[in-house]
Design an enzyme around this catalytic site. Sequence first.
Site, PDB file in Angstrom:
ATOM      1  N   ASP A  16       5.583  -3.179  -4.421  1.00 31.16           N
ATOM      2  CA  ASP A  16       5.555  -3.767  -3.074  1.00 31.16           C
ATOM      3  C   ASP A  16       4.178  -4.360  -2.764  1.00 31.16           C
ATOM      4  O   ASP A  16       3.159  -3.844  -3.217  1.00 31.16           O
ATOM      5  CB  ASP A  16       5.905  -2.677  -2.052  1.00 31.16           C
ATOM      6  CG  ASP A  16       6.309  -3.284  -0.717  1.00 31.16           C
ATOM      7  OD1 ASP A  16       6.505  -4.510  -0.637  1.00 31.16           O
ATOM      8  OD2 ASP A  16       6.419  -2.513   0.258  1.00 31.16           O
ATOM      9  N   ASN A  18       3.524  -7.969  -2.777  1.00 33.90           N
ATOM     10  CA  ASN A  18       3.265  -9.307  -3.337  1.00 33.90           C
ATOM     11  C   ASN A  18       3.065 -10.346  -2.236  1.00 33.90           C
ATOM     12  O   ASN A  18       2.161 -11.188  -2.315  1.00 33.90           O
ATOM     13  CB  ASN A  18       4.441  -9.776  -4.207  1.00 33.90           C
ATOM     14  CG  ASN A  18       4.630  -8.929  -5.444  1.00 33.90           C
ATOM     15  OD1 ASN A  18       3.805  -8.076  -5.737  1.00 33.90           O
ATOM     16  ND2 ASN A  18       5.713  -9.161  -6.159  1.00 33.90           N
ATOM     17  N   TRP A  21      -0.255  -9.825  -0.400  1.00 41.66           N
ATOM     18  CA  TRP A  21      -1.346 -10.223  -1.304  1.00 41.66           C
ATOM     19  C   TRP A  21      -1.523 -11.739  -1.237  1.00 41.66           C
ATOM     20  O   TRP A  21      -2.653 -12.243  -1.140  1.00 41.66           O
ATOM     21  CB  TRP A  21      -1.009  -9.777  -2.733  1.00 41.66           C
ATOM     22  CG  TRP A  21      -2.061 -10.061  -3.750  1.00 41.66           C
ATOM     23  CD1 TRP A  21      -3.053  -9.219  -4.160  1.00 41.66           C
ATOM     24  CD2 TRP A  21      -2.207 -11.272  -4.521  1.00 41.66           C
ATOM     25  NE1 TRP A  21      -3.822  -9.828  -5.128  1.00 41.66           N
ATOM     26  CE2 TRP A  21      -3.325 -11.085  -5.373  1.00 41.66           C
ATOM     27  CE3 TRP A  21      -1.518 -12.486  -4.584  1.00 41.66           C
ATOM     28  CZ2 TRP A  21      -3.751 -12.067  -6.267  1.00 41.66           C
ATOM     29  CZ3 TRP A  21      -1.954 -13.462  -5.465  1.00 41.66           C
ATOM     30  CH2 TRP A  21      -3.062 -13.245  -6.296  1.00 41.66           C
ATOM     31  N   HIS A  33       4.372 -13.155  -6.138  1.00 49.70           N
ATOM     32  CA  HIS A  33       5.322 -12.613  -7.135  1.00 49.70           C
ATOM     33  C   HIS A  33       4.833 -12.927  -8.550  1.00 49.70           C
ATOM     34  O   HIS A  33       4.904 -12.079  -9.440  1.00 49.70           O
ATOM     35  CB  HIS A  33       6.722 -13.170  -6.909  1.00 49.70           C
ATOM     36  CG  HIS A  33       7.295 -12.804  -5.570  1.00 49.70           C
ATOM     37  ND1 HIS A  33       7.248 -11.521  -5.071  1.00 49.70           N
ATOM     38  CD2 HIS A  33       7.907 -13.554  -4.607  1.00 49.70           C
ATOM     39  CE1 HIS A  33       7.822 -11.493  -3.871  1.00 49.70           C
ATOM     40  NE2 HIS A  33       8.218 -12.710  -3.566  1.00 49.70           N
ATOM     41  N   LEU A 127       9.792   3.107 -25.624  1.00 47.24           N
ATOM     42  CA  LEU A 127       9.947   3.219 -24.160  1.00 47.24           C
ATOM     43  C   LEU A 127      11.132   2.363 -23.718  1.00 47.24           C
ATOM     44  O   LEU A 127      11.352   1.280 -24.270  1.00 47.24           O
ATOM     45  CB  LEU A 127       8.670   2.728 -23.468  1.00 47.24           C
ATOM     46  CG  LEU A 127       8.684   2.716 -21.937  1.00 47.24           C
ATOM     47  CD1 LEU A 127       7.322   3.170 -21.399  1.00 47.24           C
ATOM     48  CD2 LEU A 127       8.989   1.347 -21.351  1.00 47.24           C
ATOM     49  N   GLU A 203       8.831  13.502  -7.624  1.00 52.81           N
ATOM     50  CA  GLU A 203       7.585  13.490  -6.869  1.00 52.81           C
ATOM     51  C   GLU A 203       7.375  12.054  -6.388  1.00 52.81           C
ATOM     52  O   GLU A 203       7.734  11.104  -7.085  1.00 52.81           O
ATOM     53  CB  GLU A 203       6.408  13.894  -7.771  1.00 52.81           C
ATOM     54  CG  GLU A 203       6.496  15.303  -8.289  1.00 52.81           C
ATOM     55  CD  GLU A 203       6.409  16.360  -7.189  1.00 52.81           C
ATOM     56  OE1 GLU A 203       5.750  16.086  -6.168  1.00 52.81           O
ATOM     57  OE2 GLU A 203       7.018  17.424  -7.352  1.00 52.81           O
TER      58      GLU A 203
HETATM   59  C1  FPP Z   1       8.110  -6.890  -3.176  1.00 56.58           C
HETATM   60  O1  FPP Z   1       6.971  -7.454  -2.534  1.00 56.58           O
HETATM   61  C2  FPP Z   1       8.329  -7.509  -4.495  1.00 56.58           C
HETATM   62  C3  FPP Z   1       9.450  -8.209  -4.867  1.00 56.58           C
HETATM   63  C4  FPP Z   1      10.603  -8.403  -3.969  1.00 56.58           C
HETATM   64  C5  FPP Z   1       9.555  -8.844  -6.196  1.00 56.58           C
HETATM   65  C6  FPP Z   1       8.971  -8.050  -7.340  1.00 56.58           C
HETATM   66  C7  FPP Z   1       9.017  -8.854  -8.584  1.00 56.58           C
HETATM   67  C8  FPP Z   1       8.003  -9.000  -9.443  1.00 56.58           C
HETATM   68  C9  FPP Z   1       6.679  -8.351  -9.305  1.00 56.58           C
HETATM   69  C10 FPP Z   1       8.216  -9.807 -10.672  1.00 56.58           C
HETATM   70  C11 FPP Z   1       8.400  -8.861 -11.827  1.00 56.58           C
HETATM   71  C12 FPP Z   1       9.311  -9.423 -12.797  1.00 56.58           C
HETATM   72  C13 FPP Z   1       9.965  -8.691 -13.740  1.00 56.58           C
HETATM   73  C14 FPP Z   1      10.873  -9.391 -14.671  1.00 56.58           C
HETATM   74  C15 FPP Z   1       9.831  -7.221 -13.857  1.00 56.58           C
HETATM   75  P1  FPP Z   1       7.173  -8.161  -1.120  1.00 56.58           P
HETATM   76  O2  FPP Z   1       7.444  -9.596  -1.351  1.00 56.58           O
HETATM   77  O3  FPP Z   1       8.228  -7.434  -0.337  1.00 56.58           O
HETATM   78  O4  FPP Z   1       5.755  -7.940  -0.484  1.00 56.58           O
HETATM   79  P2  FPP Z   1       5.423  -7.834   1.070  1.00 56.58           P
HETATM   80  O5  FPP Z   1       6.033  -6.536   1.546  1.00 56.58           O
HETATM   81  O6  FPP Z   1       3.931  -7.797   1.085  1.00 56.58           O
HETATM   82  O7  FPP Z   1       6.000  -9.036   1.744  1.00 56.58           O
END
Ligand code: FPP
Length: 239
Positions: A16, A18, A21, A33, A127, A203
Site C-alpha cells: 500500500d 503507491n 508516494w 505503481h 519459493l 502476526e
Molecule cells: C496499492 O497502493 C497498490 C496497488 C493497488 C497496486 C499494487 C501493484 C504493484 C505494486 C505492482 C506489482 C506488480 C506485480 C506483478 C506483483 P494505492 O494505489 O492504494 O496507494 P494509496 O493508498 O497511497 O493511494
Amino acid sequence: MSEQKRIPQHVAIIMDGNGRWAELRGKDRSEGHAAGIEPVRASLRAAVRNGVRYLTLYAFSTENWGRPAAEVDALMELFCQCVANEAPELIRQGVRVCMIGDRSRFSEKVRSALESIEKQTADGKVLTLILALNYSSRSEITRAVQQIARRVAAGELAPEAITEQTLSESLDTAPWPDPDLIVRTSGEQRLSNFLLWQASYAELWFPEVLWPDFTERDFDRALEEYARRDRRFGLVKDK
Ligand code: FPP
C-alpha cells in the site's frame, strides 16, 4: 513453521502507498505503481535469502476495478510487462509463480501473460510467489461455499461432514499453508478483504513506509519483528 529459527514459512504483503508516494512527488499515480516493482524484487531477494517458502502479494483487489480507467489500464499493462520481463530472473532464483483470485474478468492478454509465467516457472522449488489478482477474501469464500453447496446438492458431501478443513480446501489458497506474517505498508492498519479466513493466527505488522520505498532491509525488519512475537495459537506458553 520453522519455529526454531523463527523464520515465517509464509509472508503475505498488502503493498500500500503507491498513490501517495506518487502524489507526494507530483507524479501520476501510475508512476507510483511502476515504482512498486523494485520493492517486489527486493522482497523476493530477501525472502529467498531468509528461507521464506511462500510470499503472497496483494496486487489487485476486486474493488480496484472502481479506480479511474487510466489507472486500471496502466496496472494491467504493468502486470503484463512485469511477468514478461521478470521471468528469467524468477526462473534463475527458483521462484514458482501462482495466482489467487478470479482471473475470468481479466482480458485475454493479461490472462495469457499470467498463464505463461505460471507455466514457465512451474519447476521453481525455492519459493512460491502467490499473486493475489482480482482477489478479495469475501469473493473467494463465496466461491468456495458455492463449490461446497454444489457437492452437497450432488449428494457427494453430507452437510454434517463439512469441516473447517473442507472450507480451507475449497479456497484458492488450498495448496499452501496459512500466512504466518501479514505486512501492510503505508501505516494503514486493516486487512481490506485480504486472506480473512487464512489470517486467523497470523502476526500483523504495519510499517509506516510507503510501498515504493520498501527495501530488502524493511523485509528483514518484518522478519525481526515476527521473531519477537510470541505465537500461542490459543494455547498457553510452553514452560
Ligand atoms: C496499492 O497502493 C497498490 C496497488 C493497488 C497496486 C499494487 C501493484 C504493484 C505494486 C505492482 C506489482 C506488480 C506485480 C506483478 C506483483 P494505492 O494505489 O492504494 O496507494 P494509496 O493508498 O497511497 O493511494
